[in-house]
Design a protein around this motif. Structure first.
Motif, short mmCIF file in Angstrom:
data_model
loop_
_atom_site.label_atom_id
_atom_site.label_comp_id
_atom_site.label_asym_id
_atom_site.label_seq_id
_atom_site.Cartn_x
_atom_site.Cartn_y
_atom_site.Cartn_z
N VAL A 163 110.90 21.82 48.83
CA VAL A 163 111.85 22.88 49.21
C VAL A 163 111.54 24.16 48.44
O VAL A 163 111.58 25.26 48.99
N GLY A 164 111.23 24.03 47.17
CA GLY A 164 110.99 25.19 46.33
C GLY A 164 112.19 25.49 45.46
O GLY A 164 113.06 24.65 45.23
N ALA A 165 112.24 26.71 44.96
CA ALA A 165 113.32 27.11 44.06
C ALA A 165 114.58 27.43 44.85
O ALA A 165 114.54 28.11 45.88
N VAL A 166 115.71 26.93 44.33
CA VAL A 166 117.02 27.25 44.91
C VAL A 166 117.91 27.77 43.79
O VAL A 166 118.15 27.08 42.80
N GLU A 167 118.37 29.00 43.94
CA GLU A 167 119.28 29.60 42.98
C GLU A 167 120.71 29.31 43.44
O GLU A 167 121.03 29.40 44.63
N SER A 168 121.59 28.95 42.50
CA SER A 168 122.97 28.64 42.87
C SER A 168 123.93 29.10 41.79
O SER A 168 123.58 29.18 40.62
N SER A 181 140.70 27.99 44.98
CA SER A 181 139.59 28.14 45.93
C SER A 181 138.40 28.77 45.21
O SER A 181 138.55 29.62 44.33
N PHE A 182 137.21 28.35 45.62
CA PHE A 182 136.00 28.85 44.98
C PHE A 182 134.84 28.83 45.98
O PHE A 182 134.91 28.16 47.01
N ARG A 183 133.80 29.56 45.66
CA ARG A 183 132.65 29.70 46.57
C ARG A 183 131.35 29.43 45.81
O ARG A 183 131.08 30.04 44.78
N TRP A 184 130.57 28.48 46.33
CA TRP A 184 129.20 28.26 45.85
C TRP A 184 128.25 29.07 46.72
O TRP A 184 128.39 29.09 47.96
N THR A 185 127.29 29.74 46.09
CA THR A 185 126.25 30.48 46.80
C THR A 185 124.91 29.84 46.48
O THR A 185 124.62 29.51 45.33
N TYR A 186 124.09 29.66 47.53
CA TYR A 186 122.77 29.04 47.39
C TYR A 186 121.74 29.97 48.02
O TYR A 186 121.88 30.38 49.19
N VAL A 187 120.69 30.30 47.27
CA VAL A 187 119.63 31.19 47.76
C VAL A 187 118.32 30.42 47.71
O VAL A 187 117.88 29.97 46.65
N PHE A 188 117.67 30.29 48.87
CA PHE A 188 116.40 29.58 48.99
C PHE A 188 115.26 30.58 48.83
O PHE A 188 115.08 31.47 49.68
N ALA A 190 112.12 30.17 49.20
CA ALA A 190 111.03 30.01 50.16
C ALA A 190 111.14 30.97 51.33
O ALA A 190 110.13 31.50 51.81
N ASP A 191 112.35 31.19 51.82
CA ASP A 191 112.51 32.08 52.98
C ASP A 191 113.64 33.10 52.80
O ASP A 191 113.94 33.86 53.72
N GLY A 192 114.28 33.09 51.63
CA GLY A 192 115.33 34.07 51.36
C GLY A 192 116.68 33.75 51.96
O GLY A 192 117.63 34.55 51.81
N GLU A 193 116.81 32.62 52.64
CA GLU A 193 118.10 32.30 53.27
C GLU A 193 119.18 32.10 52.20
O GLU A 193 118.96 31.44 51.18
N THR A 194 120.34 32.67 52.45
CA THR A 194 121.50 32.51 51.58
C THR A 194 122.59 31.75 52.33
O THR A 194 122.97 32.15 53.43
N LEU A 195 123.05 30.66 51.75
CA LEU A 195 124.13 29.87 52.33
C LEU A 195 125.29 29.83 51.36
O LEU A 195 125.09 29.81 50.14
N ILE A 196 126.50 29.83 51.90
CA ILE A 196 127.69 29.75 51.06
C ILE A 196 128.50 28.53 51.44
O ILE A 196 128.46 28.06 52.59
#
Length: 241
Positions: A163-168, A181-188, A190-196
């Motif tokens: 997968v590569g590096a994932v910042e969270s 309530s809280f929000r996790w952010t994930y940045v891939f 490899a392709d720059g996709e950001t998921l929350i």
């Protein structure tokens, strides 16, 4: 509805890499032995770590979770054929005369809606044999754990094979006690996709949980400390009479 960290296929696939330390399961494994459990329902089984741990010891295990992506990850693991997997919640499980039903980690608190919580307790009661036990944990609200949930304290970069590096990182978005309530952010990388992934937990007082258990027919047998987080959590042991 499952949170994205469990329900989104890309996030479910890396969940175990992001949260590899499951030492919290040791206490549940020990209680399964303590109670002589042979048949177990793992409610909110996620990617199946606890269900598979028990199955490897020869127990008859059913794992249920509303997140199909997490169930798919569980089914892909070695030994998964030993567990019966169900996509759903505790109300979707037929009576099975289980010795033990469990909700590990944040599962009990994730069920924030009072009606859904009562339905979950009724579902757990229905699958247990007389004398069977329900065990789950909740954070002690007095500790106010959410005050430490911020980007500076939680940000990390995880290198994941294939997968590569994932910042969270995590940030609190709203506090309206007993709901947080809280929000996790994930940045891939490899392709720059950001998921929350947005989540809400209900921080129940000990008395609230005991009252709900009693109302659904359980006998509260014990309220223990979490051995890996002393003073921070309540571990409820409730028995079906």
């Amino acid at each position: 509805m499952a949170d994205a960290c469990f329900g989104h296929p890309r996030l479910a696939a890396i969940y175990d890499h992001l949260y590899p330390d499951r030492g919290d399961l040791d206490a549940y494994d020990a209680m399964a032995e303590e109670f002589g459990a042979r048949r177990v329902l793992d409610i909110g089984c996620g990617t199946g770590e606890f269900a598979l741990l028990l199955a490897r010891r020869g127990l008859d295990v059913v794992g249920v979770d509303p997140a199909l992506a997490s169930i798919d990850v569980a089914r892909s693991k070695p030994g998964s054929e030993r567990v019966r997997w169900i996509c759903g919640d505790a109300t979707d499980v037929a009576p099975m005369r289980a010795d033990l039903a469990t909700m590990t980690a944040n599962v009990a608190q994730e069920i924030a809606d009072p009606q859904a919580w009562r339905a979950t307790l009724r579902g757990a009661y229905g699958v247990l044999r007389p004398g069977g036990r329900l065990v789950f944990e909740t954070r002690n609200p007095a500790v106010r754990a959410w005050e430490g949930w911020n980007r500076d304290a939680s940000r990390r970069v995880t290198q994941i094979p294939g997968v590569g590096a994932v910042e969270s990182w995590v940030e609190v978005t709203e506090v309206n006690e007993p709901l947080v309530s809280f929000r996790w952010t994930y940045v891939f990388a490899a392709d720059g996709e950001t998921l929350i992934s947005d989540s809400t937990l209900r921080f129940r007082e000990r008395e609230e949980s005991e009252a709900e258990l009693t109302a659904q027919g359980f006998t509260v047998e014990d309220v223990r400390d979490a051995p890996d987080r002393p003073g921070k959590e309540f571990v409820f042991v409730a028995r079906r009479p």
